[in-house]
Design an enzyme around this catalytic site. Sequence first.
Site, PDB file in Angstrom:
ATOM      1  N   GLU A 157       0.770  -1.243   0.000  1.00 25.71           N
ATOM      2  CA  GLU A 157       0.000   0.000   0.000  1.00 25.71           C
ATOM      3  C   GLU A 157       0.806   1.301   0.000  1.00 25.71           C
ATOM      4  O   GLU A 157       0.730   2.103   0.953  1.00 25.71           O
ATOM      5  CB  GLU A 157      -0.989  -0.015   1.170  1.00 25.71           C
ATOM      6  CG  GLU A 157      -1.986  -1.154   1.053  1.00 25.71           C
ATOM      7  CD  GLU A 157      -3.077  -1.125   2.118  1.00 25.71           C
ATOM      8  OE1 GLU A 157      -2.999  -0.298   3.051  1.00 25.71           O
ATOM      9  OE2 GLU A 157      -4.000  -1.957   2.002  1.00 25.71           O
ATOM     10  N   GLU A 267      -4.916  -8.092  -1.047  1.00 23.52           N
ATOM     11  CA  GLU A 267      -5.464  -7.747   0.258  1.00 23.52           C
ATOM     12  C   GLU A 267      -6.849  -7.139   0.124  1.00 23.52           C
ATOM     13  O   GLU A 267      -7.057  -6.146  -0.571  1.00 23.52           O
ATOM     14  CB  GLU A 267      -4.551  -6.780   1.020  1.00 23.52           C
ATOM     15  CG  GLU A 267      -5.041  -6.489   2.444  1.00 23.52           C
ATOM     16  CD  GLU A 267      -4.060  -5.651   3.246  1.00 23.52           C
ATOM     17  OE1 GLU A 267      -2.837  -5.870   3.098  1.00 23.52           O
ATOM     18  OE2 GLU A 267      -4.495  -4.771   4.003  1.00 23.52           O
TER      19      GLU A 267
END
Length: 467
Positions: A157, A267
């Site tokens: 991320e 994810e």
Amino acid sequence: MYFKTFFILAAARVVLAKVQFLGVAIAGGDFGCQIDGSCPLGSTQLPNNNDGVTQMQHFVRDDGINMLRLPISWQFLVNNELGGNLDGTNLAKYDQLMQACLATGVHCIIDIHNFARWNGGIIGQGGPTDDQFVSLWKQLATKYAASQNIVFELMNEPHDLDVGTWANTCQKTVTAIREAGATTQMILLPGTNFDSAATLADSGGAVQLLEIKNPDGTTDNLILDIHKYLDVDNSGTHAQCTTDNIDAFTSVAQFLRQNGRKGFISETGASKDASCLTAFCSQNTLINENSDVFMGLVVWGAGSFDTSYVLSLTPSKQNGRLVDSQLMTQCVLAPWVNSNGSEAKDPGPSFLPSSFFSTVVPTNTPPTTSASQTANSDEPVITVDINSATSVLRTALMPSSLTTLIIASGAPSDESYSITLVKPTSTTTKSQTRTQVTPNATQMASASSVRTTMLLSWSCFLLFFLL
């Protein structure tokens, strides 16, 4: 003679609507990591006890999971020495978990969980240098180069960074990984905005990331990494699900399809709130239905998480065995297990058994029998047209009631297919209007009855799902 033709475009072929990989994150190595890339060593809780290993074995053996994601912090691996060598003691702890993962026979993801940062500084953009980041991955790639089941997730991320500069950092890292000997393993390429599916195709950097190449100039096994949560701010910190992400994942799927590339959802997660039992199930069903461009789906999370954690998928212990939550069973496993067939958009060339291809005679084989001669046979002929090139396969006898046989096979990405079942009659005139190549006796001998039976079985199987 009569026939019925179906044109099957390479962009719309028949496949099982199911992602290749389904996985769970075995969290703990990331504990304490903040979005500024700070990860206190004292917060790391690698699940190396029996619970962590038992969970992985449960997910693989009982649930059929074939991918496990093992988050870890950059700081832990180098014992807080930026740019330093992998720390022997800490690496051994992480490798213990990795070896337990590999021992299950599934693919295992190395996830550096630092948000493209080290203690507040952005990699290659005022913080750690590209060389320092590349050094980390070069060492990891060298250690795990021999394992084909390792997947390299470059970074968890990234956010609030220049995507062009970040893509350049990723290119250097990919080159280093490949040159370290990990030449064929999957590498996941993450975009900015926390790698969100909602923005990845426009402002998230997907365009720049798809320009990354292997040292040989190919893009083989360079996969777009994708994340997305279902709560109000995409943080994965709220119990209520406010979206099913249908629009977001549909947009990314279209982008990947248009660019001829693959993505991997490494994810996503939801809580056990009633709103999520609907939304999470819908999202994961859509992901499976777009398995032509989505290779895998990994959900968050288990490992060192307690079952009380808002997004926990850690199985509970009941009567001496591990039992999955309703969310895991209903919204993760069921959409995958129950995806037994659908019209999707690209199976790749390996969907049908190789015996099919070995029984097809290519057009450049010198003809030994004319089409008019074959018309006197009682056997129907399956004709496969590939961009005006024709191959013919003689089959075993079939009932007169069978008029259509459909076969979908992989091939070059931009070509169309015509699959025709021709049932000959005793008249030869019309047969001569189609130029066909018929196998000679030697070629027919190689097309055994076993292969023919397999071909017919697969054809009927695919026909069932198309009609």
